[in-house]
Structure formats: C-alpha cells, structure tokens
Design an enzyme around this catalytic site. Structure first.
Site, PDB file in Angstrom:
ATOM      1  CG  HIS A  50      -1.848   1.145   1.310  1.00 50.94           C
ATOM      2  ND1 HIS A  50      -3.096   1.151   0.736  1.00 50.94           N
ATOM      3  CD2 HIS A  50      -1.726   2.362   1.907  1.00 50.94           C
ATOM      4  CE1 HIS A  50      -3.696   2.302   0.971  1.00 50.94           C
ATOM      5  NE2 HIS A  50      -2.876   3.056   1.682  1.00 50.94           N
ATOM      6  CG  HIS A 122     -10.567   4.115   2.013  1.00 49.97           C
ATOM      7  ND1 HIS A 122     -11.194   4.326   3.205  1.00 49.97           N
ATOM      8  CD2 HIS A 122      -9.234   4.203   2.293  1.00 49.97           C
ATOM      9  CE1 HIS A 122     -10.311   4.558   4.158  1.00 49.97           C
ATOM     10  NE2 HIS A 122      -9.108   4.481   3.629  1.00 49.97           N
TER      11      HIS A 122
END
Length: 578
Positions: A50, A122
């Site tokens: 990430h 998200h």
C-alpha cells in the site's frame, strides 16, 4: 527460522514476505539485538504494498502474448513515469510542476497558481464498513490535497464506484460479504456526508456494476485543489518541531496499510475490522481552515497527512532526510489504554503533521486554538539520520532511516500474458423488438445515476460552470464537468474519467488505451484543451503473485505508456491497490 518468520508476519498482520522478514531479522542480528514491536510495525507499514508500491517498482521478466520476452527494471519508471518524463522534455514552458514525489500531482493553471489532483482507493475498508470506509476515503484524499506542497485548497471532489449487482439474490451472496445494495447505499452516503459537511462540491465520477465486485467493491475518491505556484515545494530542516494538528488518536485504523495489501476473506470483517477508521468531517473542515491560514502566514516549512500508517508514515516520510525524535506519550488520545505502538501506527482520521520553525510555534499554536483545533508539539526533526521513539523516559525505537526507506530487498518477479481464446458469437434470440431495449435500459450500467448525483452538493463554493447533469431540464448525464478555481478569472478546469473493465477480459493493453482515450474525449467534449490535459492512473488488481495476473498488469502499464505518448497527456500522479 523461515516458518517462524512467516507465522510472525501472518499472525501479526504485517503482510511482509519471507525475503523481507529475513532482511529484518538479519539487520537486527548484525546490530546485536532483536527488533522491538514498534520497530517491526514501522517497517511493516513502510514496506507494505500500500505504501511503497513494491510490485509496480519491481524488476519484472515479462512474456508477452506473442511469446516475446521483455525485462522491466522498474515497471512504473519504465512505463507510466517514462511517458511523463519524455513528454516534459518536449515542453518549452513547464506544465507539470510536481509529479510522483508528493501527495498529489500538480500542473500549471496560470502564472500564479497550480492545480493539484489525486485519486485514492478505499476498497477493503468499504467492503467491511461501507459508510465509514467511503467517508474516510474521501477524507483521506482531501488530506492528500492539503498535504501537497505547503497545502492546496480543495475545490472539487470526484468518485468512481464499482459494485456487485444491486438486485443480487441473497442466496448468491458469498460468506462474509455484505449485499451489494447495502454496500452501494453505504458508500454513496459516506462520500456524500463527508464532502457536503466540509463544503466541497462532489461533481465528477462514474458508477459500474459487475458480479465480480460482489466480494470486493472498488471505491475511488479524488480531490482537485488550488495551490500558489510559490508553495509547491517544501523542506524539513533539522531543529524543526514535529507538530500534530487535528483529531485525537484512537485504535481505529490500526494495520490499515497492511490490511489493504492482502486479499479479503470471509474472516476479514472479524480479523481486520479495527483497520477501518472513524471519520469526523467537521474536525477536518476546522483544521483545513487553520492550515490555509497558517500556510499564507508562513508558519510552517512542510506538511503531510497521517496516511495508512498514521504518525509512522507521516513522520517517517517527512524525516527521511533528517531523522526524527518523537515522544509518543505527548500524543493526544481519544481514550486511555493504547500502547505506544498503537499510538504510532493508528490511522485515526483528521490528523496531519507539520514541520514548524521553533520560533513560529507559539503563533502556530495560537492560530489553531483560535479555531478550536488541537495542536501538540510531539518532537523534533533531528538531522542524525535516526528514527528515535520514546514513551516518556523509555526509548522504544531506534531505527536508521536509511534502512527504513532503502533497506527493503528489491522484488524480482516473472509475469506472463496469453490472450484468451476467441469468444464465439452468441446465437440468435427470439424476442420482441422492445424486450432487448428494455433489458439494456434497465441495466444498472445504463440506467440513470441521477439518484446518486443529486445527493451531492456540486454548487457549494460557487465554482461550477458545466454541471454533472446537463440539458434542458438538467437531468441528462454530461461527459465531464468544468469548474473555475479562481473567482477573479474566466479560466476554468475540466475534469473527466474513463474506465472499461470488461475489455480487460480480452486485452488489458487495449483496456488501458480505451480508458485513457475515453477520459480525454470526455475532457474535449466539455471544452477542455487536449494539449493541456494531465492524467492519473489508478490500478485495482488481483493477486500479482500469480504470473498471469501480474502479466495483465504489465500489459495495461504498456498500454498506459503508449496512450499517454500518442495523446500527449502526462501522468502526474496515481495509485495502485493490489
């Protein structure tokens, strides 16, 4: 041993592979000691997919559809960033002001101002808690805007959502997954409430439905900002204070970075529910006002948001060249009971970190207090190349920032792509002429999205020129939107998007070309200048440990390069969620 290292990574939700765990073990063995828990958590966050995009920056040996073999030393630099570099070299007057080095990309708007743009994802949090996951998605990308340069003012939001069929029969729902209709309603409400409450228009976007998004929806949240060109660059000096501004720290958001780097399973809701943050748009609106005022008064030298690793990512990134010393006992908490490592890596929302000249801290603090925003001096940027963390008198971390940011072993991967077999033509279907048309018009991918668009306030701030819904009755979808960033200027910006996921079943290279082509056509259709158009890439992909999945990512990256070069549209920022 290796088995114990793998077990530690899995049980601790570190999401590190065996090579990375071995590297950490050997580093501390050479130092003659074991890693502390907070050091391990810091490395896991910084080295996560990430945060450091280790697949897109890996060395990849690729076998293409015709059997040809190509080696990419760094996939991102050899495709997407390469296109930007080559296009910028042709520019007589700089158009790209900041690319691939800050929280958002920045391009020139006029002689005084630049435009920033960033789109985040998200997905995993929204799959577990749609309202909170999507709300904190838009809140997070707004902080990316505020953390670009010395701070850009958000002027318009954008979003793209991919869901499973909203009419999915309940018996077809996989174990552990929420129903697509619940996810859809929660995500739309989360983005709506957060953007509306902050007074920022949400005006551009898209909706897409497919059965393959049932277990893992895609939630893209974007933000466009306006920033003075003189404030695009920032610096951290040794001796600057490490200042936290905004909301208090809680347990929500712990392991957000590592959670977003692994696949969802039916246990994710139980195991990783704490990784979803709890947002508060009003708190963020208040510190937005403080940030812009402090920026214009020159009260700080650098700023960034507490991203997926909380203070770990913010202080770690800002102190990469200097080192930092932080006392975690000084961090304001939502409640008692957090351990020092939880305080350090929590992604709890509405917080940012500033580098403040000690002589200006009092004025900075007074400004924050005048707006009712909490401001705390938690340490200093030192200049000794160390990340030193304390909890009161106890030192709990002593990491070399060089090892933290450059010690991760380089990834070497292999990929292969083979085009699927040609699909057979469908047979004829006996139906009345109106039935196929009714089926097409009733498809959620074709039907009106007005019920979603009307929930967003796209008129707040009074900047919208071409609206998301257009036509005589303002009820037809437009290609893109046009906003004027400055009230004293007739110069505007056009915002559009493009996607074509099903094309990826046949040819991911052409899928990428098609998406970029669509985005640029949408810009041109609403009056945008194709010679002054910049683009962002957002890759949401499956498990790239599988060579065939990685191969499709490589083909799409190649398509991005070729399309950008053909259209003359540089990439200025991007995101990958793998």
């Amino acid at each position: 041993d290796d088995d114990a290292l793998v077990a530690l990574s899995v049980e601790g939700q570190l999401s590190l592979n065996l090579d990375e765990m071995r590297t950490i073990r050997d580093h501390f063995a050479a130092a003659g000691r074991s890693a502390t828990d907070i050091e391990l958590e810091t490395l896991a966050q910084t080295w996560s997919e990430h945060c450091c995009h280790k697949t897109l920056t890996a060395r990849i040996e690729h076998e293409g559809p015709g059997g040809e073999k190509v080696v990419f030393e760094n996939l991102l630099k050899d495709t997407i960033a390469r296109a930007t570099k080559e296009l910028m070299e042709k520019e007589e007057t700089p158009f790209c002001l900041s690319v691939f080095k800050d929280n958002a990309g920045v391009v020139a708007f006029d002689d005084e101002y630049g435009i920033s743009f960033k789109v985040e994802t998200h997905n995993h949090p929204s799959a577990i808690e749609p309202y909170g996951g999507a709300g904190t998605g838009i809140g997070g990308v707004l902080r990316d805007t505020l953390g670009t340069g010395l701070g850009a003012k958000p002027i318009v939001n954008t979003d793209v959502f991919c869901f499973g069929p909203p009419d999915l029969p309940a018996e077809d729902l996989p174990p552990g997954a929420l129903h697509p209709l619940r996810v859809l309603r929660g995500v739309v409400s989360g983005v709506r409430d957060y953007g509306n409450r902050m007074g920022i228009p949400t005006a551009s976007g898209a909706l897409y439905f497919d059965e393959r998004y049932i277990g893992n929806p895609l939630v893209y949240c974007g933000s466009v900002g306006l920033i003075p060109r003189s404030m695009v660059d920032k610096v951290v000096n040794p001796g600057d204070r490490v200042v936290a501004l905004g909301g208090r720290t809680g347990r929500d958001g712990i392991h957000g970075a590592t959670f977003s780097s692994v696949e969802l399973t039916e246990e994710s809701e139980t195991v990783s529910s704490g990784a979803v943050q709890i947002g508060n748009a009003i708190t963020e609106k208040k510190f937005l006002d403080v940030l812009i005022k402090a920026r214009d008064l020159g009260l700080y030298r650098s700023v960034t948001d507490c991203g997926a690793g909380g203070f770990s990512s913010a202080v770690g990134e800002m102190g990469e060249e200097t080192g930092a010393r932080v006392d975690l006992k000084k961090v304001p908490l939502k409640y008692e009971g957090l351990s020092y490592w939880e305080i350090w890596i929590s992604e709890a929302q509405e917080r940012m970190v500033f580098a403040v000249d000690p002589e200006k801290y009092a004025e900075f603090e007074a400004l924050a207090e005048s707006e009712g925003v909490e401001c705390t001096d938690i340490g200093e940027f030192t200049g000794n190349g160390k990340l030193e963390l304390f909890y009161g008198e106890d030192q709990v971390c002593d990491l070399d920032v060089d090892f933290l940011h450059n010690g991760r072993p380089a990834a070497h991967m292999t990929s292969v792509f083979q085009k699927p077999q040609e699909a057979t033509e469908p047979g004829s279907v006996e139906a009345s002429p109106g039935e196929p048309l009714r089926q097409i018009l009733s498809s959620p991918n074709v039907a009106s999205k007005e019920w979603v668009i009307r929930q967003y306030d796209h008129e707040v701030q009074g900047r919208s020129i071409i609206k998301p819904l257009q036509g005589l009755d303002s009820d037809g979808p437009g290609d893109g939107v046009v906003f004027t960033p400055r009230y004293d200027s007739l110069r505007g910006i056009a915002v559009g998007c493009g996607m074509n996921p099903c094309y990826g079943d046949i040819d991911p290279y052409r899928m990428a070309v098609s998406a970029i082509d669509e985005a640029v056509r949408n810009i041109v259709a609403c009056g945008g200048n194709p010679e002054r158009t910049a683009i962002l890439d957002n890759f949401c992909w499956g498990n790239t440990d599988r060579p065939e999945t990685l191969g499709s990512l490589v083909e799409a990256s190649r398509g991005c390069y070729d399309a950008a070069m053909a259209l003359g549209t540089p990439f200025v920022s991007g995101k990958d969620s793998l």
